[in-house]
Design a protein around this motif. Structure first.
Motif, PDB file in Angstrom:
ATOM      1  N   GLN A 197      -5.404   6.119   0.627  1.00  0.00           N
ATOM      2  CA  GLN A 197      -4.468   5.009   0.514  1.00  0.00           C
ATOM      3  C   GLN A 197      -4.941   4.042  -0.576  1.00  0.00           C
ATOM      4  O   GLN A 197      -6.144   3.769  -0.707  1.00  0.00           O
ATOM      5  CB  GLN A 197      -4.369   4.259   1.845  1.00  0.00           C
ATOM      6  CG  GLN A 197      -3.717   5.041   2.969  1.00  0.00           C
ATOM      7  CD  GLN A 197      -2.200   5.074   2.863  1.00  0.00           C
ATOM      8  OE1 GLN A 197      -1.601   4.203   2.231  1.00  0.00           O
ATOM      9  NE2 GLN A 197      -1.583   6.065   3.486  1.00  0.00           N
ATOM     10  N   PHE A 198      -3.977   3.546  -1.346  1.00  0.00           N
ATOM     11  CA  PHE A 198      -4.267   2.518  -2.351  1.00  0.00           C
ATOM     12  C   PHE A 198      -3.597   1.231  -1.882  1.00  0.00           C
ATOM     13  O   PHE A 198      -2.394   1.215  -1.603  1.00  0.00           O
ATOM     14  CB  PHE A 198      -3.732   2.922  -3.725  1.00  0.00           C
ATOM     15  CG  PHE A 198      -4.107   1.957  -4.823  1.00  0.00           C
ATOM     16  CD1 PHE A 198      -5.354   2.005  -5.418  1.00  0.00           C
ATOM     17  CD2 PHE A 198      -3.203   0.988  -5.260  1.00  0.00           C
ATOM     18  CE1 PHE A 198      -5.704   1.115  -6.421  1.00  0.00           C
ATOM     19  CE2 PHE A 198      -3.544   0.096  -6.258  1.00  0.00           C
ATOM     20  CZ  PHE A 198      -4.804   0.163  -6.837  1.00  0.00           C
TER      21      PHE A 198
ATOM     22  N   SER B  15      -9.272   1.171  -2.376  1.00  0.00           N
ATOM     23  CA  SER B  15      -8.814   2.559  -2.434  1.00  0.00           C
ATOM     24  C   SER B  15      -9.860   3.434  -1.756  1.00  0.00           C
ATOM     25  O   SER B  15     -11.034   3.414  -2.128  1.00  0.00           O
ATOM     26  CB  SER B  15      -8.607   2.989  -3.887  1.00  0.00           C
ATOM     27  OG  SER B  15      -8.275   4.362  -3.953  1.00  0.00           O
TER      28      SER B  15
ATOM     29  N   HIS C  34       0.831  -1.208   0.000  1.00  0.00           N
ATOM     30  CA  HIS C  34       0.000   0.000   0.000  1.00  0.00           C
ATOM     31  C   HIS C  34       0.860   1.250   0.000  1.00  0.00           C
ATOM     32  O   HIS C  34       2.020   1.247   0.437  1.00  0.00           O
ATOM     33  CB  HIS C  34      -0.996   0.008   1.169  1.00  0.00           C
ATOM     34  CG  HIS C  34      -0.375   0.075   2.516  1.00  0.00           C
ATOM     35  ND1 HIS C  34      -0.046   1.249   3.145  1.00  0.00           N
ATOM     36  CD2 HIS C  34      -0.019  -0.916   3.379  1.00  0.00           C
ATOM     37  CE1 HIS C  34       0.468   0.992   4.335  1.00  0.00           C
ATOM     38  NE2 HIS C  34       0.504  -0.309   4.499  1.00  0.00           N
TER      39      HIS C  34
ATOM     40  N   ILE D 134      -1.938   7.866  -1.898  1.00  0.00           N
ATOM     41  CA  ILE D 134      -2.260   8.309  -3.254  1.00  0.00           C
ATOM     42  C   ILE D 134      -1.768   9.740  -3.436  1.00  0.00           C
ATOM     43  O   ILE D 134      -2.182  10.658  -2.711  1.00  0.00           O
ATOM     44  CB  ILE D 134      -3.773   8.221  -3.522  1.00  0.00           C
ATOM     45  CG1 ILE D 134      -4.244   6.756  -3.423  1.00  0.00           C
ATOM     46  CG2 ILE D 134      -4.118   8.796  -4.893  1.00  0.00           C
ATOM     47  CD1 ILE D 134      -5.734   6.567  -3.529  1.00  0.00           C
TER      48      ILE D 134
END
Length: 364
Positions: free
Chosen positions: A342-343, A338, A302, A305
């Motif tokens: 955070q991705f 997502s 993670h 973004i």
């Protein structure tokens, strides 16, 4: 002859019926004798054996003729679509054979026994031929059940083999797709290094790139790889990217040793790191921090973004490639989330037992 050729018996009957025939003939002849004459209750032992002998001869003739018809029909109508037609014809053949053989054979045996001065007391009646016919049909139904089972198993096996070939072709396509994708991005990085840094830096990059590609070639025909090896490959890739981004690219590795023997899809971790670099700002003001950790039997990647002002055109190869390869191999699929901040992508940690059954033999 088919009667003595074991290979052909198995081919057309589905199993080696030698002992089945012997036992079946004995059971059918004793049943026929009981229905017709009940010889062993009605006559002295010697005469009872003569009477049963007549039933035995008739039964052997019935069995061999019906068995020959059975094989002939299976050769003529081998497909599943012909089963109904074949079974109907076979049923009519059984009835006809029993009546004809019983009539002709019964009278012939009586004539022969009379010449020998013996009385077999063999006669034909419709009311006793019907149960004999039913018993014969029931026994022959076992032949049909065995034949159907063997053909069905063979059909399933061939279908599974076809699926394995198709799966292997798909996996090879996906692997071949991922490798040029990696090379394309690496060459772009090399171009940037040549523009910005010294020739020595470029040479060092090429050396590391050759080491990475050696790894790709060595694992190119592997559908699953140990986390330990994938981490080694990913770290080599990150080293190459660090030549371009320096401290602006930061990695947090948190993978315990007891998970290093677990397995994932090759190049999947590298593709996730590559995607994060491609789609996010990597700068001194906004360093890109990528975390690789283990959570609940998942390898989790993670990052925050940090959308670029100018979006990079996406080929959608990375995530789609990983998802497709996992879907072909196992029922455990990657999880992608997502929240705008955070991705996160979670790759399932696999064991060999997690593989799909029809995939088990596709490993090179």
């Amino acid at each position: 002859m088919m009667l003595f050729n074991k290979t052909k018996r198995i081919q057309y009957l589905g199993f080696n019926d030698m002992w089945f025939s012997v036992v079946g003939i004995l059971i059918l002849s004793l049943s026929t004798d009981y229905i017709f004459n009940n010889s062993f209750q009605s006559y002295p032992l010697a005469l009872a054996f003569y009477s049963w002998g007549a039933s035995l001869i008739i039964t052997i003739c019935d069995w061999l003729i019906i068995r020959w018809i059975l094989i002939f029909l299976r050769k003529k109508y081998p497909d599943f679509s012909d089963d109904v037609k074949r079974i109907v014809i076979f049923f009519l053949a059984i009835v006809t054979t029993i009546f004809v053989v019983d009539y002709v054979g019964g009278h012939s045996i009586q004539y022969i026994y009379r010449l020998l001065g013996k009385n077999a007391n063999y006669f034909t009646q419709l009311k006793v031929l019907l149960p004999v016919t039913l018993v014969t049909i029931m026994i022959m139904a076992i032949y049909e059940a065995m034949y159907y089972y063997v053909r069905l198993k063979k059909s399933i096996r061939e279908e599974e083999q076809t699926k394995q070939v198709m799966i292997q072709a798909q996996l090879d396509t996906l692997r071949n797709q991922a490798q040029p994708h990696f090379l394309f991005n690496s060459l772009n990085t090399l171009r940037d290094i040549i523009d910005q840094d010294s020739k020595e830096d470029a040479k060092g990059f090429v050396d590391n790139l050759s080491n990475v590609y050696r790894f790709i070639l060595e694992s190119g025909n592997t559908n699953l790889i140990a986390v330990e090896k994938e981490l080694k490959f990913a770290k080599a890739y990150v080293y190459i990217q660090s030549e371009r981004f320096g401290d602006n690219l930061q990695m947090n590795w948190n993978v315990p040793e007891n998970k290093l023997t677990s397995m994932i899809v090759p190049m999947s971790l590298q593709l996730l790191i590559e995607n994060a670099i491609k789609h996010n700002i990597v700068s001194r003001a906004k360093p890109l921090i990528i975390t690789v950790t283990i959570k609940d039997d998942f390898l989790v990647v993670h990052n925050k973004i940090q959308t670029k002002s100018t979006k990079v055109p996406s080929t959608k190869i990375g995530l789609k490639n990983i998802e497709q390869r996992y879907a072909l191999i196992t029922n455990k699929l990657p999880e992608i989330t997502s929240d705008g901040i955070q991705f996160t992508v979670s790759l399932p940690l696999l064991k060999l037992s997690d593989q799909k059954k029809n995939y088990a033999n596709t490993n090179h």
